[in-house]
Scaffold this motif. Structure first.
Motif, PDB file in Angstrom:
ATOM      1  N   ILE A 166       0.885  -1.179   0.000  1.00  8.86           N
ATOM      2  CA  ILE A 166       0.000   0.000   0.000  1.00  8.86           C
ATOM      3  C   ILE A 166       0.917   1.223   0.000  1.00  8.86           C
ATOM      4  O   ILE A 166       1.805   1.333   0.860  1.00  8.86           O
ATOM      5  CB  ILE A 166      -0.898   0.012   1.261  1.00  8.86           C
ATOM      6  CG1 ILE A 166      -1.784  -1.241   1.305  1.00  8.86           C
ATOM      7  CG2 ILE A 166      -1.757   1.291   1.313  1.00  8.86           C
ATOM      8  CD1 ILE A 166      -2.553  -1.428   2.616  1.00  8.86           C
ATOM      9  N   ASN A 167       0.721   2.111  -0.968  1.00 13.92           N
ATOM     10  CA  ASN A 167       1.547   3.319  -1.052  1.00 13.92           C
ATOM     11  C   ASN A 167       0.687   4.516  -0.666  1.00 13.92           C
ATOM     12  O   ASN A 167      -0.070   5.027  -1.500  1.00 13.92           O
ATOM     13  CB  ASN A 167       2.078   3.495  -2.477  1.00 13.92           C
ATOM     14  CG  ASN A 167       2.569   2.171  -3.047  1.00 13.92           C
ATOM     15  OD1 ASN A 167       3.475   1.571  -2.491  1.00 13.92           O
ATOM     16  ND2 ASN A 167       1.934   1.694  -4.104  1.00 13.92           N
ATOM     17  N   LEU A 168       0.793   4.915   0.600  1.00 17.61           N
ATOM     18  CA  LEU A 168      -0.081   5.989   1.087  1.00 17.61           C
ATOM     19  C   LEU A 168       0.235   7.302   0.384  1.00 17.61           C
ATOM     20  O   LEU A 168      -0.670   8.079   0.072  1.00 17.61           O
ATOM     21  CB  LEU A 168       0.072   6.151   2.605  1.00 17.61           C
ATOM     22  CG  LEU A 168      -0.399   4.960   3.446  1.00 17.61           C
ATOM     23  CD1 LEU A 168      -0.026   5.155   4.912  1.00 17.61           C
ATOM     24  CD2 LEU A 168      -1.906   4.769   3.311  1.00 17.61           C
ATOM     25  N   GLY A 169       1.521   7.537   0.091  1.00 18.02           N
ATOM     26  CA  GLY A 169       1.928   8.797  -0.532  1.00 18.02           C
ATOM     27  C   GLY A 169       1.309   8.980  -1.908  1.00 18.02           C
ATOM     28  O   GLY A 169       0.728  10.017  -2.216  1.00 18.02           O
ATOM     29  N   LEU A 173       3.393  -1.160   6.936  1.00 19.71           N
ATOM     30  CA  LEU A 173       3.120   0.260   6.680  1.00 19.71           C
ATOM     31  C   LEU A 173       3.871   1.129   7.683  1.00 19.71           C
ATOM     32  O   LEU A 173       3.902   0.810   8.880  1.00 19.71           O
ATOM     33  CB  LEU A 173       1.623   0.544   6.807  1.00 19.71           C
ATOM     34  CG  LEU A 173       0.743   0.300   5.585  1.00 19.71           C
ATOM     35  CD1 LEU A 173      -0.703   0.599   5.932  1.00 19.71           C
ATOM     36  CD2 LEU A 173       1.193   1.144   4.406  1.00 19.71           C
ATOM     37  N   ASP A 174       4.409   2.227   7.191  1.00 20.45           N
ATOM     38  CA  ASP A 174       5.198   3.095   8.059  1.00 20.45           C
ATOM     39  C   ASP A 174       4.289   4.134   8.734  1.00 20.45           C
ATOM     40  O   ASP A 174       4.381   5.324   8.453  1.00 20.45           O
ATOM     41  CB  ASP A 174       6.287   3.772   7.204  1.00 20.45           C
ATOM     42  CG  ASP A 174       7.253   4.557   8.066  1.00 20.45           C
ATOM     43  OD1 ASP A 174       7.261   4.327   9.291  1.00 20.45           O
ATOM     44  OD2 ASP A 174       7.970   5.419   7.510  1.00 20.45           O
ATOM     45  N   LEU A 202      -3.255  -1.063  13.098  1.00 21.70           N
ATOM     46  CA  LEU A 202      -3.067   0.358  12.844  1.00 21.70           C
ATOM     47  C   LEU A 202      -3.856   1.224  13.807  1.00 21.70           C
ATOM     48  O   LEU A 202      -5.049   0.965  14.064  1.00 21.70           O
ATOM     49  CB  LEU A 202      -3.510   0.673  11.408  1.00 21.70           C
ATOM     50  CG  LEU A 202      -2.780  -0.126  10.317  1.00 21.70           C
ATOM     51  CD1 LEU A 202      -3.420   0.099   8.956  1.00 21.70           C
ATOM     52  CD2 LEU A 202      -1.313   0.282  10.274  1.00 21.70           C
ATOM     53  N   THR A 203      -3.200   2.246  14.309  1.00 24.77           N
ATOM     54  CA  THR A 203      -3.883   3.227  15.148  1.00 24.77           C
ATOM     55  C   THR A 203      -4.867   3.991  14.274  1.00 24.77           C
ATOM     56  O   THR A 203      -4.517   4.420  13.170  1.00 24.77           O
ATOM     57  CB  THR A 203      -2.847   4.227  15.718  1.00 24.77           C
ATOM     58  OG1 THR A 203      -1.874   3.468  16.426  1.00 24.77           O
ATOM     59  CG2 THR A 203      -3.481   5.253  16.640  1.00 24.77           C
ATOM     60  N   LEU A 255      -6.825   6.552   9.314  1.00 20.26           N
ATOM     61  CA  LEU A 255      -5.463   6.744   9.814  1.00 20.26           C
ATOM     62  C   LEU A 255      -5.276   8.198  10.201  1.00 20.26           C
ATOM     63  O   LEU A 255      -5.722   9.085   9.467  1.00 20.26           O
ATOM     64  CB  LEU A 255      -4.448   6.407   8.716  1.00 20.26           C
ATOM     65  CG  LEU A 255      -4.307   4.959   8.261  1.00 20.26           C
ATOM     66  CD1 LEU A 255      -3.232   4.864   7.172  1.00 20.26           C
ATOM     67  CD2 LEU A 255      -3.913   4.075   9.440  1.00 20.26           C
ATOM     68  N   PRO A 256      -4.612   8.477  11.304  1.00 22.28           N
ATOM     69  CA  PRO A 256      -4.340   9.876  11.647  1.00 22.28           C
ATOM     70  C   PRO A 256      -3.568  10.535  10.506  1.00 22.28           C
ATOM     71  O   PRO A 256      -2.601   9.970   9.991  1.00 22.28           O
ATOM     72  CB  PRO A 256      -3.461   9.766  12.909  1.00 22.28           C
ATOM     73  CG  PRO A 256      -3.669   8.390  13.427  1.00 22.28           C
ATOM     74  CD  PRO A 256      -4.046   7.520  12.266  1.00 22.28           C
ATOM     75  N   GLY A 257      -4.042  11.677  10.061  1.00 21.34           N
ATOM     76  CA  GLY A 257      -3.361  12.378   8.972  1.00 21.34           C
ATOM     77  C   GLY A 257      -3.795  11.924   7.583  1.00 21.34           C
ATOM     78  O   GLY A 257      -3.353  12.487   6.579  1.00 21.34           O
ATOM     79  N   TYR A 258      -4.620  10.888   7.495  1.00 24.50           N
ATOM     80  CA  TYR A 258      -5.107  10.399   6.185  1.00 24.50           C
ATOM     81  C   TYR A 258      -6.624  10.225   6.272  1.00 24.50           C
ATOM     82  O   TYR A 258      -7.107   9.129   6.572  1.00 24.50           O
ATOM     83  CB  TYR A 258      -4.478   9.053   5.828  1.00 24.50           C
ATOM     84  CG  TYR A 258      -2.985   9.088   5.601  1.00 24.50           C
ATOM     85  CD1 TYR A 258      -2.457   9.300   4.329  1.00 24.50           C
ATOM     86  CD2 TYR A 258      -2.105   8.896   6.665  1.00 24.50           C
ATOM     87  CE1 TYR A 258      -1.083   9.320   4.121  1.00 24.50           C
ATOM     88  CE2 TYR A 258      -0.732   8.920   6.469  1.00 24.50           C
ATOM     89  CZ  TYR A 258      -0.230   9.133   5.200  1.00 24.50           C
ATOM     90  OH  TYR A 258       1.124   9.150   4.994  1.00 24.50           O
ATOM     91  N   GLU A 259      -7.342  11.287   6.002  1.00 27.45           N
ATOM     92  CA  GLU A 259      -8.809  11.236   6.153  1.00 27.45           C
ATOM     93  C   GLU A 259      -9.469  10.312   5.143  1.00 27.45           C
ATOM     94  O   GLU A 259     -10.645   9.974   5.273  1.00 27.45           O
ATOM     95  CB  GLU A 259      -9.390  12.648   5.999  1.00 27.45           C
ATOM     96  CG  GLU A 259      -9.202  13.469   7.241  1.00 27.45           C
ATOM     97  CD  GLU A 259     -10.145  14.655   7.302  1.00 27.45           C
ATOM     98  OE1 GLU A 259     -10.887  14.889   6.340  1.00 27.45           O
ATOM     99  OE2 GLU A 259     -10.115  15.347   8.337  1.00 27.45           O
TER     100      GLU A 259
END
Ligand SMILES: Cc1cc2nc3c(=O)[nH]c(=O)nc-3n(C[C@H](O)[C@H](O)[C@H](O)COP(=O)(O)OP(=O)(O)OC[C@H]3O[C@@H](n4cnc5c(N)ncnc54)[C@H](O)[C@@H]3O)c2cc1C
Length: 355
Positions: A79-82, A242-243, A252-253, A260-264
């Motif tokens: 999974i590439n969040l960026g 995942l980082d 995952l938190t 994910l925190p920071g990824y709405e």
């Protein structure tokens, strides 16, 4: 078109689909479901598949059909969040606008040497099939060690003892009593059932090593013709890699809105999410319902409440073979035939209402 990508058609992914399809998907949204299998699998019954008392076909449920649902069969490899994309083993890359990660869990071996190599598993349908093959091919009178006496270990031990009464089943348990998450009364009921059915419960065990056909309890060798590991789970490897922030089991938190925190736009459902309750199918479904509500509100421009109501869990039901069971319903302990009938009823309802 907004592409909502759901990774994993398990209890969480399937419930999300059922909440959004057929009527709650705005015309500008399409859904891509990615799963390595072409069907939803009834994981809560893998113990019965492994013990040979239900067929593989009975544990499969078709995915829904919808003109704006694409189902991709393949293994998610990253999974590439960026860059908002997902890699599949076919080298295909799928871009997403919204991602829901519901890839479930794997065994956790607690660094016990040899456990990953020499034990069987019931954490995936593929591994449960292998476990079934090994267990059903055991010679008469063989010994099976089951490590871990939580719900899945207990269900497997009881189902196997009914399916193959000729086998000697040894259930290794870390505590003074099996089923540590249940009240003592239930643990005692189940232990008595095991005594009556010839399953040997070994309390206060500590499995220190596993080799081919041998497991070591407090470093003492115990010969087994097969060993099944039911002593802990962790999030799917893809998620563990995942980082981002995770708990000690690689889950995952997530924020109170399940992203994910920071990824709405990246939600996490089920066994991949770090939540206060123990992972379960019910919890995955409850979370999926809330994610569906959040998405519907976002799409219709409605405000999302800062806090969501707690997810209601109805209780837990376990089987002891095909006729007896145990469980907690509305905080009351139940045992015997009623518990078993309730469990079968819940499964029937789930299966024939397609999750
Ligand atoms: C024997 C047993 C008994 C249980 N009994 C109960 C019970 O009575 N009640 C209860 O509430 N819970 C029970 N559970 C727990 C429950 O099964 C899980 O908590 C639940 O399945 C979690 O749902 P999920 O959606 O997170 O993942 P899952 O249902 O595990 O779904 C994950 C999906 O992801 C897919 N997948 C995984 N990796 C990849 C990949 N790399 N690429 C593509 N697809 C992938 C899988 O094919 C699967 O469809 C039991 C578990 C076991 C093992």
């Amino acid at each position: 078109m907004t592409n909502l990508v759901i990774l994993g058609g398990g209890y969480g992914g399937m419930r999300l689909l059922n909440e959004l399809l057929p009527d709650h998907l705005p015309s500008g949204v399409s859904v891509t479901l990615v799963d390595k299998n072409p069907y939803h699998s009834l994981k809560t019954e893998y113990y019965a598949l492994a013990a040979g008392t239900v067929s593989d076909r009975e544990l499969r449920v078709d995915f829904p059909e919808h003109p704006r649902l694409t189902i991709k069969y393949g293994d998610v490899t990253g999974i590439n969040l960026g860059e908002q994309s997902v890699d599949l083993n076919s080298s295909e890359k799928i871009g997403y606008d919204i991602l829901v990660i519901g890839l479930g869990c794997e065994d956790k071996y607690h660094n016990v040497p040899g456990a990953d190599r020499y034990t069987l598993s019931i954490q995936s349908i593929e591994k449960s099939r292998q476990t079934y093959q090994t267990l059903s091919n055991l010679a008469p009178g063989g010994t099976v060690g089951i490590v871990g006496a939580g719900l899945s270990g207990v269900e497997l031990a009881s189902e196997l003892s009914e399916s193959r009464p000729d086998l000697q089943v040894k259930l290794f348990d870390r505590g003074n009593h099996i089923l540590p998450a249940f009240p003592d009364r239930l643990s005692e009921y189940v232990e008595n059932w095991f005594v009556r059915h010839g399953v040997e419960v070994i309390n206060n065990s500590n499995i220190t090593r596993v080799e081919e056909n041998v497991l070591y309890n407090h470093d003492e060798p115990v010969q087994c013709d097969a060993v099944v590991w039911t002593a802990g789970i962790q999030a799917n490897r893809i998620v563990r890699e995942l980082d981002v922030e995770k708990d000690s089991s690689g889950r995952l938190t997530v924020t109170p809105h399940h992203h994910l925190p920071g990824y709405e736009n990246v939600f996490v459902v089920g066994d991949c999410a770090s939540l206060t309750h123990a992972p379960s199918a019910q919890l995955a479904e409850g979370q999926a319902e809330q994610i569906a509500e959040i998405l519907k509100k976002r799409w219709s421009g409605e405000e999302i409440p800062e806090t969501l109501p707690p997810i209601k869990l109805k209780g837990v039901l376990g089987s002891l073979g095909k006729k007896q069971g145990f469980g907690m319903m509305a905080e009351r302990a139940i045992t015997g035939r009623v518990a078993r009938l309730l469990k079968s009823g819940v499964l029937w309802l789930y299966k024939y209402h397609k999750g």
